[in-house]
Motif scaffolding. Structure first.
Motif, PDB file in Angstrom:
ATOM      1  N   ARG A 184      -8.440   6.137  -2.358  1.00 58.58           N
ATOM      2  CA  ARG A 184      -9.816   7.205  -1.053  1.00 58.58           C
ATOM      3  C   ARG A 184      -8.859   7.556  -0.267  1.00 58.58           C
ATOM      4  O   ARG A 184      -9.072   8.895  -0.070  1.00 58.58           O
ATOM      5  N   SER A 185      -7.193   6.825  -0.163  1.00 58.29           N
ATOM      6  CA  SER A 185      -6.764   7.336   0.923  1.00 58.29           C
ATOM      7  C   SER A 185      -5.942   8.772   0.264  1.00 58.29           C
ATOM      8  O   SER A 185      -5.466   9.801   1.452  1.00 58.29           O
TER       9      SER A 185
ATOM     10  N   THR B 198       0.696  -0.895   0.171  1.00 58.38           N
ATOM     11  CA  THR B 198       0.037   0.183   0.432  1.00 58.38           C
ATOM     12  C   THR B 198       0.774   1.280   0.507  1.00 58.38           C
ATOM     13  O   THR B 198       0.856   2.431  -0.710  1.00 58.38           O
TER      14      THR B 198
ATOM     15  N   ARG C 220      -8.974   0.897  -4.754  1.00 54.00           N
ATOM     16  CA  ARG C 220      -9.702   1.149  -5.100  1.00 54.00           C
ATOM     17  C   ARG C 220      -9.119   2.077  -3.455  1.00 54.00           C
ATOM     18  O   ARG C 220      -9.508   2.802  -3.217  1.00 54.00           O
ATOM     19  N   VAL C 221      -8.898   1.631  -2.415  1.00 57.16           N
ATOM     20  CA  VAL C 221      -8.830   2.258  -0.480  1.00 57.16           C
ATOM     21  C   VAL C 221      -7.694   2.999  -0.945  1.00 57.16           C
ATOM     22  O   VAL C 221      -7.260   3.691  -0.124  1.00 57.16           O
TER      23      VAL C 221
END
Length: 152
Positions: free
Chosen positions: A136-137, A98, A132-133
């Motif tokens: 958004r972050s 991430t 997607r996370v």
């Protein structure tokens, strides 16, 4: 990973790894009909490496390339305004994946901003929850949703 990866311009030496990422992206984004021909991806990547409107970047650690992003400067055909299109973001699986994806997207944003672009868009398959996370972050908001139904 032993140390935080460094984001740098992609080079010809990276192309084999990038082809693998593009095939991975194709399988995730187009599960019913992915383009998995390595030479097709290789030709597109090599061409992009020399195009000043294309930002091609890798995250590299001591172990080698661990992520990739490709951003293109485009023009809205209706308004004539430029925008950046995140064509590809892919990272190796791992505990830092991430953070690597975020670093790559932020680097792509700086590339776009440095060219006077004020909008960046990225498309992501609905089932690609990790990406997607990440979006958004970093403050991305959903704008369009493509609906699909197979008919016979």
């Amino acid at each position: 990973m032993s140390a935080e990866p460094v984001v740098r311009d992609a080079t010809l030496a990276d192309v084999d790894k990038l082809v693998g990422y593009e095939i991975q992206i194709a399988r995730i984004s187009f599960p019913a009909n992915p383009i998995v021909d390595p030479e097709s991806h290789r030709a597109r990547i090599v061409k992009a490496l020399d195009d000043p409107r294309e930002g091609t970047f890798v995250a590299a650690s001591a172990d080698g390339v661990v992520g990739w992003t490709w951003v293109s400067i485009r023009e809205n055909f209706l308004t004539g305004e430029q925008y950046a299109n995140l064509r590809s973001v892919a990272v190796d699986d791992g505990p830092d994946s991430t953070a690597v994806a975020e670093a790559l997207v932020l680097h792509a944003e700086r590339f776009a901003s440095g060219r006077g672009v004020t909008e960046i868009v990225g498309r992501v398959h609905v089932r690609n929850v990790p990406m997607r996370v990440v979006y958004r972050s970093l403050g991305f908001e959903a704008e369009h949703l493509t609906m699909r139904k197979m008919v016979s």
